[in-house]
Design a protein around this motif. Structure first.
Motif, PDB file in Angstrom:
ATOM      1  N   HIS A 154      -8.539   1.130   1.117  1.00  0.00           N
ATOM      2  CA  HIS A 154      -9.310   2.366   0.893  1.00  0.00           C
ATOM      3  C   HIS A 154      -8.418   3.404   0.219  1.00  0.00           C
ATOM      4  O   HIS A 154      -8.770   3.960  -0.826  1.00  0.00           O
ATOM      5  N   ALA A 155      -7.243   3.647   0.814  1.00  0.00           N
ATOM      6  CA  ALA A 155      -6.345   4.709   0.328  1.00  0.00           C
ATOM      7  C   ALA A 155      -5.780   4.381  -1.051  1.00  0.00           C
ATOM      8  O   ALA A 155      -5.803   5.214  -1.960  1.00  0.00           O
ATOM      9  N   GLU A 156      -5.320   3.130  -1.223  1.00  0.00           N
ATOM     10  CA  GLU A 156      -4.541   2.818  -2.434  1.00  0.00           C
ATOM     11  C   GLU A 156      -5.315   2.050  -3.501  1.00  0.00           C
ATOM     12  O   GLU A 156      -4.922   2.025  -4.671  1.00  0.00           O
ATOM     13  N   ASP A 157      -6.420   1.378  -3.082  1.00  0.00           N
ATOM     14  CA  ASP A 157      -7.181   0.595  -4.071  1.00  0.00           C
ATOM     15  C   ASP A 157      -8.563   1.192  -4.341  1.00  0.00           C
ATOM     16  O   ASP A 157      -9.278   0.711  -5.223  1.00  0.00           O
ATOM     17  N   GLY A 158      -8.977   2.170  -3.520  1.00  0.00           N
ATOM     18  CA  GLY A 158     -10.284   2.798  -3.749  1.00  0.00           C
ATOM     19  C   GLY A 158     -11.457   1.972  -3.263  1.00  0.00           C
ATOM     20  O   GLY A 158     -12.551   2.009  -3.826  1.00  0.00           O
ATOM     21  N   MET A 159     -11.232   1.200  -2.196  1.00  0.00           N
ATOM     22  CA  MET A 159     -12.330   0.402  -1.603  1.00  0.00           C
ATOM     23  C   MET A 159     -13.172   1.345  -0.744  1.00  0.00           C
ATOM     24  O   MET A 159     -12.683   1.871   0.259  1.00  0.00           O
ATOM     25  N   PRO A 160     -14.446   1.569  -1.109  1.00  0.00           N
ATOM     26  CA  PRO A 160     -15.241   2.596  -0.410  1.00  0.00           C
ATOM     27  C   PRO A 160     -15.511   2.281   1.063  1.00  0.00           C
ATOM     28  O   PRO A 160     -15.322   3.138   1.932  1.00  0.00           O
ATOM     29  N   ALA A 161     -15.937   1.032   1.349  1.00  0.00           N
ATOM     30  CA  ALA A 161     -16.344   0.699   2.728  1.00  0.00           C
ATOM     31  C   ALA A 161     -15.636  -0.572   3.183  1.00  0.00           C
ATOM     32  O   ALA A 161     -15.206  -1.383   2.348  1.00  0.00           O
ATOM     33  N   PRO A 162     -15.527  -0.781   4.482  1.00  0.00           N
ATOM     34  CA  PRO A 162     -14.866  -1.997   4.997  1.00  0.00           C
ATOM     35  C   PRO A 162     -15.806  -3.199   4.907  1.00  0.00           C
ATOM     36  O   PRO A 162     -16.070  -3.881   5.886  1.00  0.00           O
ATOM     37  N   ASN A 245     -11.018  -4.225   8.556  1.00  0.00           N
ATOM     38  CA  ASN A 245     -10.515  -3.095   9.347  1.00  0.00           C
ATOM     39  C   ASN A 245      -9.971  -3.518  10.707  1.00  0.00           C
ATOM     40  O   ASN A 245      -9.699  -2.686  11.569  1.00  0.00           O
ATOM     41  N   LEU A 246      -9.793  -4.809  10.916  1.00  0.00           N
ATOM     42  CA  LEU A 246      -9.263  -5.273  12.210  1.00  0.00           C
ATOM     43  C   LEU A 246      -7.777  -4.943  12.297  1.00  0.00           C
ATOM     44  O   LEU A 246      -7.008  -5.237  11.381  1.00  0.00           O
ATOM     45  N   MET A 247      -7.370  -4.325  13.409  1.00  0.00           N
ATOM     46  CA  MET A 247      -5.950  -3.994  13.587  1.00  0.00           C
ATOM     47  C   MET A 247      -5.194  -5.305  13.838  1.00  0.00           C
ATOM     48  O   MET A 247      -5.566  -6.079  14.716  1.00  0.00           O
TER      49      MET A 247
END
Ligand code: 6CS
Ligand code: FE
Length: 297
Positions: A154-162, A245-247
């Motif tokens: 999300h932060a570095e590649d611009g992926m809007p949603a998980p 988004n799994l930790m």
């Protein structure tokens, strides 16, 4: 298809100077709508846990072929920007874009045993956002600290949603003691913002040892208390399908037994990358594909 032109709202703020509270995921974990090999109970379990394990997705013979080819390619591609070496040794840590480098992996990403599971969970046509082999060599394989892949994507590649999943296929036997991947079941439902702005060309450091884009010990402690920790183990050929988004994280490997896995990250074609949400510039295409076509068998 190319980088989407419209800037979408940022529902998952992260990489801020000051801490933000975790937020509940605003998107489903299983989109459904597409039939596939997972029965309703397996889909429900994936939705709840954020991951699924497939004991013998590939045969030992198939895996041996992959392992031999990918080790040969990694040695042949030393010095190539797609090859990441360990911080403390010259051992190869990861090889990226293996679905373009290896004809075998190019077939693997279209194999119905892999592709149909990704399509079913994501509920749409999919494409490869990223592929890599993490070699986790014996004695010197360094682990990966706790993180959410989606936080970085999300932060570095611009992926809007998980709306992406990783299929991790064991190329060697994954034991509890040789750096087996640890996951927090159910943690995919909470987005954990991280403190710290993204430096320029951050990937050169983060792929060796990630320090920006990792959750605080406070948040990791709270997630572990709420969800516990499971560990993916299994013979070569077993596979883990896990939510973006799994930790997850893994420890160092000080045993003689390498823990090599090939990872294919599938993103929904309905979730194309936009401009990075928290980085000065997009990462290179070998880490985050921006030109793509839906995968067909
Ligand atoms: O930055 C990334 O895309 C990579 N980093 C980690 C630690 N896991 C996912 C991915 O390979
Ligand atoms: Fe990861």
């Amino acid at each position: 298809m190319t980088l989407a032109d419209t800037r979408t709202e940022d529902r998952y703020r992260t990489r801020t100077p000051h801490p933000l509270d975790p937020v509940e995921r605003a998107d489903p974990a299983v989109w459904g709508r597409v039939d596939g090999p997972l029965d309703p109970a397996a889909l429900a379990a994936h939705d709840a846990r954020g991951y699924s394990v497939f004991d013998t997705l590939l045969s030992p013979g198939e895996v041996r072929t992959y392992r031999e080819e990918l080790s040969r390619l990694a040695d042949h591609l030393r010095g190539d920007e797609r090859t990441i070496v360990e911080k403390s040794s010259a051992e190869v840590r990861s090889l990226f874009e293996v679905h373009k480098i290896s004809d075998l992996v190019a077939e693997l990403v279209r194999d119905p045993r892999v592709l149909d599971r990704a399509r079913q969970v994501l509920g749409s046509e999919v494409y490869v956002h990223q592929s890599r082999v993490n070699f986790m060599p014996g004695f010197k394989g360094k682990g990966f600290y706790w993180h959410s892949d989606f936080e970085t994507w999300h932060a570095e590649d611009g992926m809007p949603a998980p709306r992406a999943v990783s299929m991790s296929i064991a190329l060697t036997d994954n034991y509890p003691f040789n750096g087996g991947l640890m996951v927090m079941p159910g943690s995919h439902r909470t987005f954990v913002p991280c403190v710290g702005e993204t430096p320029e060309d951050h990937y050169r450091a983060s792929l060796t040892e990630q320090e920006i884009g990792v959750p605080s010990r406070e948040h990791i402690t709270a997630l572990a208390a709420a969800h516990g920790v499971d560990q993916f183990t299994g013979p070569a050929g077993s596979a883990l399908l896990f939510d973006s988004n799994l930790m997850h994280g893994s420890g160092n490997n000080i045993t003689p037994f390498p823990r090599s896995n090939v990872f294919v990250v599938f993103n929904s074609v309905e979730n194309p990358l936009v401009e990075p949400f928290a980085a000065p510039a997009p990462r290179p295409g070998f880490i985050a594909a921006r030109q793509f076509a839906p995968l067909t068998r």
